[in-house]
Design an enzyme around this catalytic site. Structure first.
Site, PDB file in Angstrom:
ATOM      1  N   MET A  37       0.806  -1.218   0.000  1.00 51.30           N
ATOM      2  CA  MET A  37       0.000   0.000   0.000  1.00 51.30           C
ATOM      3  C   MET A  37       0.836   1.264   0.000  1.00 51.30           C
ATOM      4  SD  MET A  37      -3.053  -1.090   2.605  1.00 51.30           S
ATOM      5  CE  MET A  37      -3.589   0.619   2.753  1.00 51.30           C
ATOM      6  N   ASP A  61      -2.292  -8.609   8.162  1.00 49.28           N
ATOM      7  CA  ASP A  61      -1.020  -8.936   7.508  1.00 49.28           C
ATOM      8  C   ASP A  61       0.039  -9.265   8.555  1.00 49.28           C
ATOM      9  OD1 ASP A  61       0.743  -9.440   5.451  1.00 49.28           O
ATOM     10  OD2 ASP A  61       1.252  -7.342   5.112  1.00 49.28           O
TER      11      ASP A  61
END
Length: 537
Positions: free
Chosen positions: A27, A138
Site C-alpha cells: 500500500m 497482515d
C-alpha cells in the site's frame, strides 16, 4: 533496515523531515523521518496510484482512527496522520530492532525460551489490537519486531475495524501475505467478513515459522501454498510440547474452532516452562506440566474453559486495587515475560507458580505436587497416582463448596428465586462449584432445584448499584470472576477475594445486609471468602 532515499522520494511530509527509506509494501512506502520536536519517527506514505482513489482514502481514514485506539505497549504507537494530504501518510513510533524474519534468517530457528517469548509477545499484541476493534490482516514475521523493550507488532496500514470489513474493500481485492493467510481469506464467494480469527491463524503460522524456520504450509508457489492452507494439515515437525497444541488449534481450518487472542495468552501463561523443548527447558523452581486449551469448537461468544494451573487462584492478586482491565493484565504480562533481555537464556529464571492453598513456597521442588490432567470434556482430573490436594480440587471444579464469608462467619446461598442471601450453610441452596473459564471462574449453584440462572452474576440497577444475583451460566463480563488469595480465616483456611474485572470486588454491606460489588480504588478489601469442602461433585 535502510534502503536509502530514491529519486522522487519526498524531502518533507507535512512537518516531518524525511531522512531515509525503511521499506516498501503493497500500500505504500515507509520512511524514517524527524519530527518538528527532533524525534525519529516512521512515516508510512500511501502509493500515488491509490491516494487519488476516494474509496481507498476512506479506508485509510477509518484505519487510522482505529489504529489510534490500540495501546502502544506492544505495537508501534500512532503519533500523527494526515489522511487529506497528497499523498496521505501515517506517522508511527520508530522501533529499533530486527524483525523476526531477520532474526530467523540470520540465526535459524529459535530456542525454547526465545520461542515462548515471541509467542507470548505476539499473542499479547493481538489481544490489545482486537480489543481496540482492529484486525491486523497482515501479521507475518516481517511485521514482528524484536525491540530492546520487548516484542512490537507493526504495520497497521491494512488493518480495519471489525464493523468496517466491507465498505472499503472491492470484491476482488485481497491484502496480506499468502503464506500467513487463513483459509477464509481465499473464499470470496460467501461474502462473510474476515474476523480476528484470521489473525489467530497467522499467529500460529508465525510461531511455527519461528520454531522451525519454515512456513507450515510452504509450497513452491503462492498458488501451491494457498492450496495447502485450504486442504492440508500444517507441517509442525520440530515443534513440540504444549506450544504445538496451541499452534495446531490456531491453525484450524474453521475460524470458529480457533481460540481467541486472550485464550492464546491464557494458554501460554499456564505453561510452567518455556514450551517446545521438553523437560530440559524447565525453569528451576517451577512446577511441571502446562495446561493448554482444549480442542476448540462451538461459537465464539466467550472464553472456552481451560484447566487452571495452581497459579489460577493467585494470579488475580494484582486485581486487589480497583479494576484490572484485560489490556492492563496484558501490559503486566509483556513487562514480565518479554523484557529487554528477551533473548536471554533464562527468561523466567527463579520464578515459580504459587500453590493455591498457599502452602508451597517459591522454589520448592517441582515434583512436590503431580499436575492435573484434562479430561475429554476439558474438566481437570487428578492423575491416578496423585494424592489430591483438596484446595486444588475445589479450584479445579471437582468439589462442591460453601462460600464462607469470613468477616461475618456466614455462607452464601442462592435460593430458587435467584436473589443471593447469606445463611448458616446447612441447606442445598448454599452448595456451589467453581467452573474454570480461562483464567477466571464461573460460580455455579449445584442446587438441583435451580435449572434456570444457577450461576452468580453481577446485576446493575438504574442507580448504578451492583449486586450479585442468579444468572445464566454463560462466560460473560458479568459472570466471570477472579479468585485472589488474601490470607487465612479463623480456622486456618486460605481466604480469597472474589473480583470481577468489569465491575469490581464482591463485598458485604453491613448496612444493607447484602452482598454487592464495587471498585475499591486504594481501599483495602474487607470481605473475603474461604472455600469449605462439601464433597465430590
Amino acid at each position: 533496515m535502510s534502503d536509502g532515499l530514491r529519486p522522487g522520494d519526498p524531502a518533507r511530509l507535512g512537518g516531518y523531515e524525511v531522512l531515509d527509506r525503511l521499506g516498501e509494501g503493497g500500500m505504500g512506502s515507509v520512511f524514517l523521518a524527524r519530527s518538528p520536536q527532533g524525534r525519529r519517527v516512521a512515516v508510512k506514505v500511501v502509493r500515488l496510484e491509490f491516494s487519488h482513489d476516494e474509496e481507498f482514502r476512506g479506508r485509510f481514514r477509518s484505519e487510522v482512527n482505529r489504529a489510534r485506539q490500540v495501546p502502544p505497549f506492544c505495537t508501534a504507537e500512532v503519533l500523527d496522520a494526515d489522511p487529506d494530504h497528497d499523498p496521505p501518510y501515517l506517522v508511527v513510533e520508530y522501533v529499533e530492532g530486527p524483525s523476526l524474519a531477520q532474526v530467523v534468517r540470520e540465526q535459524g530457528p529459535l530456542g525454547a525460551a526465545q520461542l515462548h517469548s515471541i509467542a507470548v509477545g505476539v499473542a499479547t499484541a493481538l489481544t490489545a489490537i482486537h480489543g481496540a476493534g482492529v484486525i491486523h490482516r497482515d501479521l507475518k514475521p516481517a511485521n514482528v519486531l524484536v525491540a530492546p523493550g520487548g516484542i512490537k507488532v507493526i504495520d497497521f496500514g491494512i488493518a480495519r475495524a471489525f464493523e468496517a470489513t466491507s465498505q472499503h474493500t472491492r470484491t476482488n481485492q485481497m491484502v496480506g501475505t499468502v503464506s500467513f493467510m487463513a483459509p477464509e481469506r481465499f473464499d470470496t464467494t460467501t461474502g462473510r467478513p474476515v474476523g480476528p480469527a484470521a489473525d489467530i491463524f497467522a499467529w500460529g503460522a508465525v510461531v511455527a515459522y519461528a520454531a522451525t524456520g519454515r512456513n507450515p504450509f510452504g509450497g513452491d508457489s503462492a498458488t501451491a501454498t494457498a492450496m495447502r492452507i485450504l486442504t492440508q494439515p500444517p507441517d509442525l515437525t520440530g515443534l513440540g510440547g504444549p506450544l504445538r497444541e496451541l499452534v495446531s488449534q490456531a491453525l484450524e481450518k474453521d475460524p470458529a474452532a480457533r481460540p481467541t487472542a486472550r485464550e492464546l495468552l491464557d494458554g501460554l501463561l499456564t505453561a510452567a516452562y518455556p514450551v517446545g523443548a521438553g523437560k530440559s527447558a524447565q525453569v528451576p523452581g517451577s512446577t511441571p506440566a502446562a495446561s493448554v486449551l482444549p480442542a476448540a469448537g462451538g461459537d465464539d461468544q466467550g472464553p472456552r474453559p481451560t484447566p487452571p494451573g495452581p497459579a489460577a487462584a493467585g494470579r488475580a492478586g494484582s486485581r486487589r486495587r480497583g479494576r484490572l482491565t484485560a489490556l492492563g493484565a496484558v501490559a503486566a504480562v509483556i513487562a514480565v515475560l518479554v523484557p529487554a533481555s528477551l533473548f536471554g537464556p533464562k527468561l523466567l529464571r527463579g520464578q515459580s507458580k504459587p500453590d493455591p492453598a498457599g502452602s508451597t513456597a517459591a522454589g520448592s521442588p517441582a515434583t512436590s505436587r503431580p499436575p492435573a490432567t484434562a479430561s475429554v470434556s476439558g474438566t481437570p482430573t487428578a492423575s491416578p497416582s496423585a494424592s489430591v490436594d483438596p484446595t486444588a480440587a475445589m479450584l479445579a471444579g471437582q468439589r462442591r463448596i460453601l462460600l464462607h464469608v469470613v468477616e461475618i462467619d456466614r455462607d452464601l446461598s442462592l435460593p430458587f428465586d435467584g436473589e443471593l442471601e447469606v445463611g448458616d450453610g446447612t441447606g442445598k441452596d448454599a452448595l456451589f462449584v467453581l467452573e474454570p473459564a480461562g483464567v477466571d471462574y464461573m460460580i455455579k449453584s449445584v442446587n438441583p432445584d435451580i435449572a434456570h440462572r444457577p450461576c452468580l452474576g453481577v446485576k446493575l440497577d438504574s442507580e448504578g448499584y451492583k449486586s450479585l444475583v442468579g444468572a445464566e451460566c454463560r462466560p460473560t463480563a458479568a459472570t466471570l470472576f477472579g479468585i485472589s488469595r488474601e490470607g487465612k480465616d479463623d480456622k486456618g483456611r486460605t481466604s480469597y477475594a472474589i473480583v470481577s474485572d468489569e465491575y469490581g470486588v464482591v463485598q458485604w454491606s453491613p448496612s444493607k445486609k447484602e452482598i454487592y460489588v464495587e471498585f475499591l480504588g486504594d481501599a483495602p478489601i474487607d470481605t473475603t471468602f474461604s472455600l469449605v469442602d462439601r464433597g465430590a461433585v
